[in-house]
Write a protein that holds these residues in place. Structure first.
Motif, PDB file in Angstrom:
ATOM      1  N   ALA A   1      -1.203  22.349 -12.268  1.00 30.29           N
ATOM      2  CA  ALA A   1      -1.054  22.312 -10.808  1.00 30.29           C
ATOM      3  C   ALA A   1      -2.338  21.814 -10.154  1.00 30.29           C
ATOM      4  CB  ALA A   1      -0.691  23.698 -10.283  1.00 30.29           C
ATOM      5  N   ARG A   2      -3.495  22.244 -10.661  1.00 31.79           N
ATOM      6  CA  ARG A   2      -4.777  21.800 -10.120  1.00 31.79           C
ATOM      7  C   ARG A   2      -4.926  20.289 -10.286  1.00 31.79           C
ATOM      8  NH1 ARG A   2      -8.309  25.228 -12.675  1.00 31.79           N
ATOM      9  NH2 ARG A   2      -7.841  26.728 -11.051  1.00 31.79           N
ATOM     10  N   LYS A   3      -4.560  19.764 -11.473  1.00 33.23           N
ATOM     11  CA  LYS A   3      -4.643  18.322 -11.702  1.00 33.23           C
ATOM     12  C   LYS A   3      -3.705  17.566 -10.764  1.00 33.23           C
ATOM     13  CE  LYS A   3      -3.914  17.323 -15.943  1.00 33.23           C
ATOM     14  NZ  LYS A   3      -3.797  17.026 -17.377  1.00 33.23           N
ATOM     15  N   GLU A   4      -2.475  18.058 -10.612  1.00 35.20           N
ATOM     16  CA  GLU A   4      -1.508  17.389  -9.734  1.00 35.20           C
ATOM     17  C   GLU A   4      -1.984  17.401  -8.281  1.00 35.20           C
ATOM     18  OE1 GLU A   4       2.153  19.422 -10.500  1.00 35.20           O
ATOM     19  OE2 GLU A   4       2.493  18.353 -12.381  1.00 35.20           O
ATOM     20  N   ASN A   5      -2.580  18.506  -7.840  1.00 35.04           N
ATOM     21  CA  ASN A   5      -3.093  18.580  -6.475  1.00 35.04           C
ATOM     22  C   ASN A   5      -4.254  17.614  -6.271  1.00 35.04           C
ATOM     23  OD1 ASN A   5      -1.205  20.503  -5.770  1.00 35.04           O
ATOM     24  ND2 ASN A   5      -2.570  22.225  -6.096  1.00 35.04           N
ATOM     25  N   LEU A   6      -5.129  17.483  -7.271  1.00 37.59           N
ATOM     26  CA  LEU A   6      -6.241  16.540  -7.168  1.00 37.59           C
ATOM     27  C   LEU A   6      -5.749  15.103  -7.119  1.00 37.59           C
ATOM     28  CD1 LEU A   6      -8.879  18.142  -9.560  1.00 37.59           C
ATOM     29  CD2 LEU A   6      -8.982  17.977  -7.076  1.00 37.59           C
ATOM     30  N   VAL A   7      -4.745  14.786  -7.924  1.00 43.29           N
ATOM     31  CA  VAL A   7      -4.176  13.438  -7.908  1.00 43.29           C
ATOM     32  C   VAL A   7      -3.533  13.155  -6.554  1.00 43.29           C
ATOM     33  CG1 VAL A   7      -2.319  12.016  -8.879  1.00 43.29           C
ATOM     34  CG2 VAL A   7      -3.871  13.240 -10.391  1.00 43.29           C
ATOM     35  N   ALA A   8      -2.827  14.135  -5.997  1.00 43.21           N
ATOM     36  CA  ALA A   8      -2.193  13.963  -4.696  1.00 43.21           C
ATOM     37  C   ALA A   8      -3.250  13.751  -3.606  1.00 43.21           C
ATOM     38  CB  ALA A   8      -1.326  15.167  -4.362  1.00 43.21           C
ATOM     39  N   GLN A   9      -4.347  14.495  -3.666  1.00 42.65           N
ATOM     40  CA  GLN A   9      -5.427  14.317  -2.690  1.00 42.65           C
ATOM     41  C   GLN A   9      -6.066  12.939  -2.823  1.00 42.65           C
ATOM     42  OE1 GLN A   9      -8.090  17.561  -3.385  1.00 42.65           O
ATOM     43  NE2 GLN A   9      -6.871  19.028  -2.201  1.00 42.65           N
ATOM     44  N   ALA A  10      -6.274  12.488  -4.057  1.00 45.66           N
ATOM     45  CA  ALA A  10      -6.863  11.171  -4.275  1.00 45.66           C
ATOM     46  C   ALA A  10      -5.940  10.066  -3.758  1.00 45.66           C
ATOM     47  CB  ALA A  10      -7.150  10.964  -5.760  1.00 45.66           C
ATOM     48  N   ASP A  11      -4.633  10.222  -3.968  1.00 49.05           N
ATOM     49  CA  ASP A  11      -3.670   9.244  -3.445  1.00 49.05           C
ATOM     50  C   ASP A  11      -3.697   9.211  -1.921  1.00 49.05           C
ATOM     51  OD1 ASP A  11      -2.850   8.454  -5.940  1.00 49.05           O
ATOM     52  OD2 ASP A  11      -1.030   9.696  -5.958  1.00 49.05           O
ATOM     53  N   LYS A  12      -3.806  10.379  -1.322  1.00 51.34           N
ATOM     54  CA  LYS A  12      -3.846  10.470   0.135  1.00 51.34           C
ATOM     55  C   LYS A  12      -5.088   9.761   0.677  1.00 51.34           C
ATOM     56  CE  LYS A  12      -2.963  14.113   3.470  1.00 51.34           C
ATOM     57  NZ  LYS A  12      -2.952  15.557   3.673  1.00 51.34           N
ATOM     58  N   VAL A  13      -6.228   9.975   0.033  1.00 52.23           N
ATOM     59  CA  VAL A  13      -7.473   9.322   0.451  1.00 52.23           C
ATOM     60  C   VAL A  13      -7.356   7.814   0.266  1.00 52.23           C
ATOM     61  CG1 VAL A  13      -9.915   9.035  -0.153  1.00 52.23           C
ATOM     62  CG2 VAL A  13      -8.939  11.324   0.070  1.00 52.23           C
ATOM     63  N   ARG A  14      -6.800   7.401  -0.883  1.00 55.64           N
ATOM     64  CA  ARG A  14      -6.671   5.967  -1.149  1.00 55.64           C
ATOM     65  C   ARG A  14      -5.744   5.309  -0.119  1.00 55.64           C
ATOM     66  NH1 ARG A  14      -4.695   5.981  -6.076  1.00 55.64           N
ATOM     67  NH2 ARG A  14      -2.584   5.474  -5.475  1.00 55.64           N
ATOM     68  N   ARG A  15      -4.623   5.973   0.210  1.00 56.15           N
ATOM     69  CA  ARG A  15      -3.715   5.413   1.210  1.00 56.15           C
ATOM     70  C   ARG A  15      -4.393   5.337   2.574  1.00 56.15           C
ATOM     71  NH1 ARG A  15       0.219   9.318   0.816  1.00 56.15           N
ATOM     72  NH2 ARG A  15       0.136   9.706  -1.377  1.00 56.15           N
TER      73      ARG A  15
ATOM     74  N   GLN B   1      -6.708   2.375   2.508  1.00 59.89           N
ATOM     75  CA  GLN B   1      -5.949   1.133   2.581  1.00 59.89           C
ATOM     76  C   GLN B   1      -5.469   0.885   4.012  1.00 59.89           C
ATOM     77  OE1 GLN B   1      -2.923   1.761  -0.368  1.00 59.89           O
ATOM     78  NE2 GLN B   1      -4.180   0.952  -2.046  1.00 59.89           N
ATOM     79  N   ALA B   2      -5.038   1.941   4.690  1.00 62.14           N
ATOM     80  CA  ALA B   2      -4.578   1.796   6.067  1.00 62.14           C
ATOM     81  C   ALA B   2      -5.740   1.418   6.974  1.00 62.14           C
ATOM     82  CB  ALA B   2      -3.927   3.094   6.541  1.00 62.14           C
ATOM     83  N   ALA B   3      -6.907   2.015   6.746  1.00 64.69           N
ATOM     84  CA  ALA B   3      -8.095   1.676   7.543  1.00 64.69           C
ATOM     85  C   ALA B   3      -8.512   0.233   7.288  1.00 64.69           C
ATOM     86  CB  ALA B   3      -9.230   2.632   7.207  1.00 64.69           C
ATOM     87  N   ALA B   4      -8.452  -0.215   6.048  1.00 58.04           N
ATOM     88  CA  ALA B   4      -8.812  -1.599   5.720  1.00 58.04           C
ATOM     89  C   ALA B   4      -7.826  -2.576   6.364  1.00 58.04           C
ATOM     90  CB  ALA B   4      -8.847  -1.785   4.211  1.00 58.04           C
TER      91      ALA B   4
ATOM     92  N   ALA C   1      -6.659  -6.467  10.602  1.00 54.94           N
ATOM     93  CA  ALA C   1      -5.831  -6.874  11.728  1.00 54.94           C
ATOM     94  C   ALA C   1      -6.693  -7.035  12.977  1.00 54.94           C
ATOM     95  CB  ALA C   1      -4.719  -5.860  11.959  1.00 54.94           C
ATOM     96  N   ALA C   2      -7.631  -6.133  13.176  1.00 56.29           N
ATOM     97  CA  ALA C   2      -8.520  -6.233  14.334  1.00 56.29           C
ATOM     98  C   ALA C   2      -9.401  -7.467  14.227  1.00 56.29           C
ATOM     99  CB  ALA C   2      -9.376  -4.976  14.434  1.00 56.29           C
ATOM    100  N   ALA C   3      -9.878  -7.759  13.026  1.00 60.64           N
ATOM    101  CA  ALA C   3     -10.707  -8.952  12.826  1.00 60.64           C
ATOM    102  C   ALA C   3      -9.902 -10.219  13.064  1.00 60.64           C
ATOM    103  CB  ALA C   3     -11.285  -8.949  11.427  1.00 60.64           C
TER     104      ALA C   3
END
Length: 148
Positions: A113-127, A130-133, A138-140
């Motif tokens: 469960a700890r590993k799955e939660n860490l992977v989910a957090q990493a995916d959230k940060v990566r997404r 990507q959205a910020a980039a 788009a602004a540029a």
């Protein structure tokens, strides 16, 4: 022992009811509490206070009763529901004992469960990155189109 260069085959295991019940609980704090309850019952099998879980306790309510699959996990471990006039509880019946094997299964699920939660957090940060980039690009592009 290896014969003719072949490694011994590992037979696939079939998930038991307990394995499925443990896999249903993904909350780390719930698994921590379940692990502690089973550890205490395994280390002190004759102590009545470790063989009874009051479901009306506010900490137990938050960590077990309100978490999906946690009560079912305890039932799969051998605890039984005891409904009396004064309170709701889970008890280990006479002749049923927790073992360190049960505790190790819970610890393994907690690790998963700890590993799955860490992977989910990493995916959230990566997404989010990507959205910020994409927003920055788009602004540029809008700025470049406005100056041209």
């Amino acid at each position: 022992m290896v014969y003719a260069g072949y490694v011994p085959a590992k037979m696939p295991t079939v998930a038991t009811e307990l394995d499925r019940a443990l896999a249903a609980v993904t909350n780390e704090s719930s698994l921590e509490i379940i692990g502690k309850l089973c550890y205490n019952a395994a280390c002190s099998p004759k102590e009545d206070k470790f063989r009874r879980i009051k479901l009306t306790n506010k900490n137990v309510q938050a960590a077990i009763v309100e978490v999906p699959g946690a009560v079912e996990c305890l039932l799969a471990l051998g605890w039984v529901r005891e409904e009396s006039a004064e309170d709701d509880a889970l008890v280990l019946p006479a002749g049923v004992y927790m073992t360190m094997a049960h505790h190790r299964l819970i610890e393994a699920q907690k690790h998963t469960a700890r590993k799955e939660n860490l992977v989910a957090q990493a995916d959230k940060v990566r997404r989010g990155q990507q959205a910020a980039a994409a927003a920055s690009a788009a602004a540029a592009a809008a700025l470049a189109a406005g100056s041209a």
